[in-house]
Design a protein around this motif. Structure first.
Motif, PDB file in Angstrom:
ATOM      1  N   ALA A  22      35.186  39.158  38.918  1.00 27.73           N
ATOM      2  CA  ALA A  22      34.900  39.037  37.493  1.00 27.73           C
ATOM      3  C   ALA A  22      33.455  38.604  37.293  1.00 27.73           C
ATOM      4  N   ARG A  23      32.995  38.833  36.091  1.00 30.75           N
ATOM      5  CA  ARG A  23      31.668  38.405  35.686  1.00 30.75           C
ATOM      6  C   ARG A  23      31.789  37.950  34.234  1.00 30.75           C
ATOM      7  N   CYS A  24      31.059  36.919  33.860  1.00 28.69           N
ATOM      8  CA  CYS A  24      31.188  36.377  32.501  1.00 28.69           C
ATOM      9  C   CYS A  24      29.995  36.731  31.632  1.00 28.69           C
ATOM     10  N   VAL A  25      30.274  36.947  30.357  1.00 28.96           N
ATOM     11  CA  VAL A  25      29.226  37.110  29.366  1.00 28.96           C
ATOM     12  C   VAL A  25      29.566  36.188  28.192  1.00 28.96           C
ATOM     13  N   LYS A  26      28.546  35.782  27.464  1.00 26.00           N
ATOM     14  CA  LYS A  26      28.749  34.890  26.328  1.00 26.00           C
ATOM     15  C   LYS A  26      28.679  35.683  25.032  1.00 26.00           C
ATOM     16  N   THR A  31      33.232  32.556  25.884  1.00 23.48           N
ATOM     17  CA  THR A  31      32.898  33.173  27.169  1.00 23.48           C
ATOM     18  C   THR A  31      33.920  34.257  27.445  1.00 23.48           C
ATOM     19  N   ILE A  32      33.424  35.459  27.694  1.00 25.06           N
ATOM     20  CA  ILE A  32      34.294  36.602  27.968  1.00 25.06           C
ATOM     21  C   ILE A  32      34.170  36.945  29.442  1.00 25.06           C
ATOM     22  N   ALA A  33      35.313  37.066  30.100  1.00 28.70           N
ATOM     23  CA  ALA A  33      35.341  37.449  31.510  1.00 28.70           C
ATOM     24  C   ALA A  33      35.654  38.933  31.607  1.00 28.70           C
ATOM     25  N   LEU A  34      34.782  39.655  32.326  1.00 30.88           N
ATOM     26  CA  LEU A  34      35.018  41.074  32.597  1.00 30.88           C
ATOM     27  C   LEU A  34      35.586  41.174  34.008  1.00 30.88           C
ATOM     28  N   PHE A  35      36.741  41.776  34.124  1.00 39.55           N
ATOM     29  CA  PHE A  35      37.411  41.899  35.419  1.00 39.55           C
ATOM     30  C   PHE A  35      37.350  43.350  35.886  1.00 39.55           C
ATOM     31  N   ARG A  36      37.138  43.533  37.176  1.00 41.13           N
ATOM     32  CA  ARG A  36      37.156  44.871  37.767  1.00 41.13           C
ATOM     33  C   ARG A  36      38.280  44.916  38.805  1.00 41.13           C
ATOM     34  N   THR A  37      39.153  45.885  38.660  1.00 42.57           N
ATOM     35  CA  THR A  37      40.266  45.997  39.597  1.00 42.57           C
ATOM     36  C   THR A  37      39.825  46.769  40.847  1.00 42.57           C
ATOM     37  N   GLN A  38      40.717  46.799  41.818  1.00 43.25           N
ATOM     38  CA  GLN A  38      40.431  47.523  43.056  1.00 43.25           C
ATOM     39  C   GLN A  38      40.126  48.994  42.776  1.00 43.25           C
ATOM     40  N   ASP A  39      40.797  49.570  41.759  1.00 42.62           N
ATOM     41  CA  ASP A  39      40.581  50.985  41.452  1.00 42.62           C
ATOM     42  C   ASP A  39      39.603  51.184  40.283  1.00 42.62           C
TER      43      ASP A  39
END
Ligand code: FES
Length: 112
Positions: A22-26, A31-39
């Protein structure tokens, strides 16, 4: 603007987020977390567990969910809902991709 209008804002690149990470942006105070799955699917949730506000961005991404690092609640990446016997919901945000660019609609946050 009507309820179906989306306000897509470019928020970063898929390549900036590690797979299963994940990576966070404000956005203002949020604070919003962007998640990237395996696919390589991307989801956006407020970085706040519905249990006691734990940082979901530090959790483990698996099976379309993230497990909170504090007390192991499992939260759906697609809608922010706690899974299993737990209940509660974290705000989720619509996401779409333009190539590797992630676009988010912050205005249309779906919260509890
Ligand atoms: S704060 Fe996330 S499980 Fe308790």
């Amino acid at each position: 603007m009507n309820a179906t209008t989306k306000n897509w804002i470019p928020i970063g690149s898929l390549l900036d987020i590690p797979r299963r990470g994940a990576r966070c942006v404000k956005s203002g105070d949020t604070t919003i977390a962007l998640f990237r799955t395996q696919d390589d699917q991307v989801f956006a949730l407020e970085d706040k567990c519905p249990h006691k506000g734990g940082p979901l961005s530090n959790g483990i991404v698996h099976d379309g969910c993230v497990t909170c690092p504090l007390h192991n609640w499992v939260i759906s990446l697609s809608n922010g809902e706690a899974q299993g016997a737990d209940s509660g919901k974290t705000a989720s945000y619509p996401i779409k991709m333009d190539g590797d660019t992630i676009l988010i609609d912050i205005v249309s946050a779906r919260s509890s």
